[in-house]
Motif scaffolding. Sequence first.
Motif, short mmCIF file in Angstrom:
data_model
loop_
_atom_site.label_atom_id
_atom_site.label_comp_id
_atom_site.label_asym_id
_atom_site.label_seq_id
_atom_site.Cartn_x
_atom_site.Cartn_y
_atom_site.Cartn_z
N GLU A 163 7.36 -1.77 -3.42
CA GLU A 163 8.68 -1.15 -3.54
C GLU A 163 8.59 0.17 -4.32
O GLU A 163 9.16 1.19 -3.92
CB GLU A 163 9.65 -2.10 -4.26
CG GLU A 163 10.15 -3.24 -3.40
CD GLU A 163 11.02 -2.75 -2.25
OE1 GLU A 163 11.93 -1.92 -2.50
OE2 GLU A 163 10.77 -3.17 -1.11
N LYS A 164 7.84 0.11 -5.42
CA LYS A 164 7.66 1.31 -6.24
C LYS A 164 6.89 2.38 -5.45
O LYS A 164 7.17 3.58 -5.55
CB LYS A 164 6.89 0.95 -7.51
CG LYS A 164 6.87 2.06 -8.55
CD LYS A 164 5.85 1.81 -9.65
CE LYS A 164 6.03 0.49 -10.36
NZ LYS A 164 5.09 0.36 -11.51
N GLY B 24 7.98 5.52 -11.24
CA GLY B 24 7.24 5.81 -10.01
C GLY B 24 5.78 6.15 -10.27
O GLY B 24 5.36 6.38 -11.40
N ASP C 195 9.36 3.97 -3.05
CA ASP C 195 10.28 4.86 -3.77
C ASP C 195 9.59 6.17 -4.16
O ASP C 195 10.19 7.25 -4.06
CB ASP C 195 10.79 4.17 -5.04
CG ASP C 195 11.75 3.02 -4.74
OD1 ASP C 195 12.35 3.01 -3.64
OD2 ASP C 195 11.89 2.14 -5.60
N LYS D 290 11.84 4.76 3.51
CA LYS D 290 10.79 4.11 2.70
C LYS D 290 9.84 3.31 3.58
O LYS D 290 8.61 3.39 3.42
CB LYS D 290 11.42 3.19 1.65
CG LYS D 290 11.91 3.89 0.41
CD LYS D 290 12.70 2.97 -0.48
CE LYS D 290 11.97 1.71 -0.84
NZ LYS D 290 12.72 0.86 -1.79
N SER E 18 9.00 8.30 -1.04
CA SER E 18 10.28 8.82 -0.54
C SER E 18 10.74 10.01 -1.36
O SER E 18 11.19 11.03 -0.81
CB SER E 18 11.33 7.70 -0.57
OG SER E 18 12.56 8.16 -0.05
N PRO F 12 11.57 8.72 -9.43
CA PRO F 12 11.83 7.43 -10.10
C PRO F 12 11.12 7.35 -11.46
O PRO F 12 9.96 7.77 -11.60
CB PRO F 12 11.24 6.40 -9.13
CG PRO F 12 11.24 7.09 -7.80
CD PRO F 12 11.01 8.55 -8.09
#
Length: 563
Positions: A162-163, A188, A166, A218, A169, A185
Amino acid sequence: MGAAVAAGELPEAPTPAFKIEIPGDVRNGDFACNAAMVGARAFRLPPRRIAEILTARADCAGTPFERLEVAGPGFINFFLSHRYFEDVVLAANQQGADWGRTEFGEGKRVNVEFVSANPTGPMHLGNARGGALGDCLAAALEWAGYQVTREFYVNDAGNQIEKFGDSLSARYLQIFKGEEAVPFPENGYQGEDIRQRAREFADLHGDAFVDSPAQERKKALVDYALPLNIQAMKDAMEKYRIHYDVWFLESQLHESGAVQEVLDKLSALGATYEKDGAIWYKAGEYSLKWGANKRPKAGEGEAQDGPKDEVLVRANGIPTYFAADIAYHYNKLVTRGFDLSIDVWGADHAGHVPRMKGSMDAVGLSGSRLDVVLMQLVKLVRDGQEVRMSKRTGKAVSLVDLLDEVPIDSARFFFNQREPGAQVLFDMDLAVKQDSDNPVYYVQYAHARICSILRALAAEGVTPRPAAQADLSLLTDPAEIELVRHIGYFPEEIVTAAKNYDPARITRYVTDLATLFHKFYTACHVKGEADALQQARLALCTAAKTTIANGLAMLKITVPEKM
């Protein structure tokens, strides 16, 4: 001991556990035993008297030993017969590339999982050590008679992905909107590799995903970047001479329902409970057996009874990494039927070991079927100073950077010079030297020197005859005996490396063997001796050559014939 009891010389009593060791000075015996020392209380006699009784009753017929002697307060020293030394030379010559292999492991199936770096960025120095350690441990286990599978566990699911998405993206959007317009993020991945993958994706797709829904963007970025990162890891490992039998994807556990299956099993066995909408694992109930420390006091007079419990499924219904980890090990031990799972982890994961072993108990297996090898950190030095940045990239030194700067032989040898629990000081100046100061060069040179001796004699028409035709009783010089004795240790050294999960024993062994060969080379001539002695020494040289070659082959280090 049984004969002495039957004759009434020793009373009937359980024999205490005793040790047989190799003395520091083998002039006092090839092996030393403390049976008389530890048996003094059981047999109610002075240790030396027990030792005298035992040695008097000992029959060396049919054994490798010539005699036994009592030493000091009651040690029993064993002296090998010369026939043993002859048999060692003969065995090494006859077995050749198989010299050192044993059936100790009885064909048990072992899974060795190592490196298993997150596929979200470059592999680091810890992975460099873990790779050499895991691969050489697997080799020692194979030589000791186990069936070994080398495995890389790819964490391609969960929070880190997920990280990863992110981060990709944000970098992708920044290409088109500017960095000030798109905040990155807070947690991130900051590496240049993330920017590179985002640029590559932008070159392929342009701004087609700028206005797409966030999750769609993503997913597209992860679907593009993740396979490339995994392939880069495979390429790096192959360059490092590591071939994995299995690349196991964490995502398979979720997609196949294996994670839910294990969660259901834990629940059925009473190892979980619900709290605040989440499903918890009773770590405190299962971990203490495997060495988990008690938790500190949470407040004045408020003691905690054990390690804290673990969330398996969050309140949002998403399983945690720990849940997948339990399912993964269950898959290895049950679904795929391995007898033993060995994981190589960094020492900073020590606290997780009792939890994982306890979870195997909780799921109806045994924590004894999961072993974890913890390795300490690596410190690179150049010119006596610690190195943190790569010359080539100007960034933190990665595995690939290291392999670009130092020979692979040196990397694999240096990372296996010390036991896993000891920190490695990697001297980059020494690693590139091509002289006897460099330990791997020193060992390789011993092999090349033997090849040079054989070539020189072949040029004069002298070739080694089969060792069985040589008069090996002529090998009596102390340097010869010392060399043969060490060659004879090779099979047991491999077994000990496998049992102790310490492949550094093999690295130290071949280094000592090279030293003993160089000592023999200085003390004993091969060329110019009478034919019988020359052939005996050629058999010894070939035995040493074979043993060095096999030891280096286990470490996947090249075995040169010329240097």
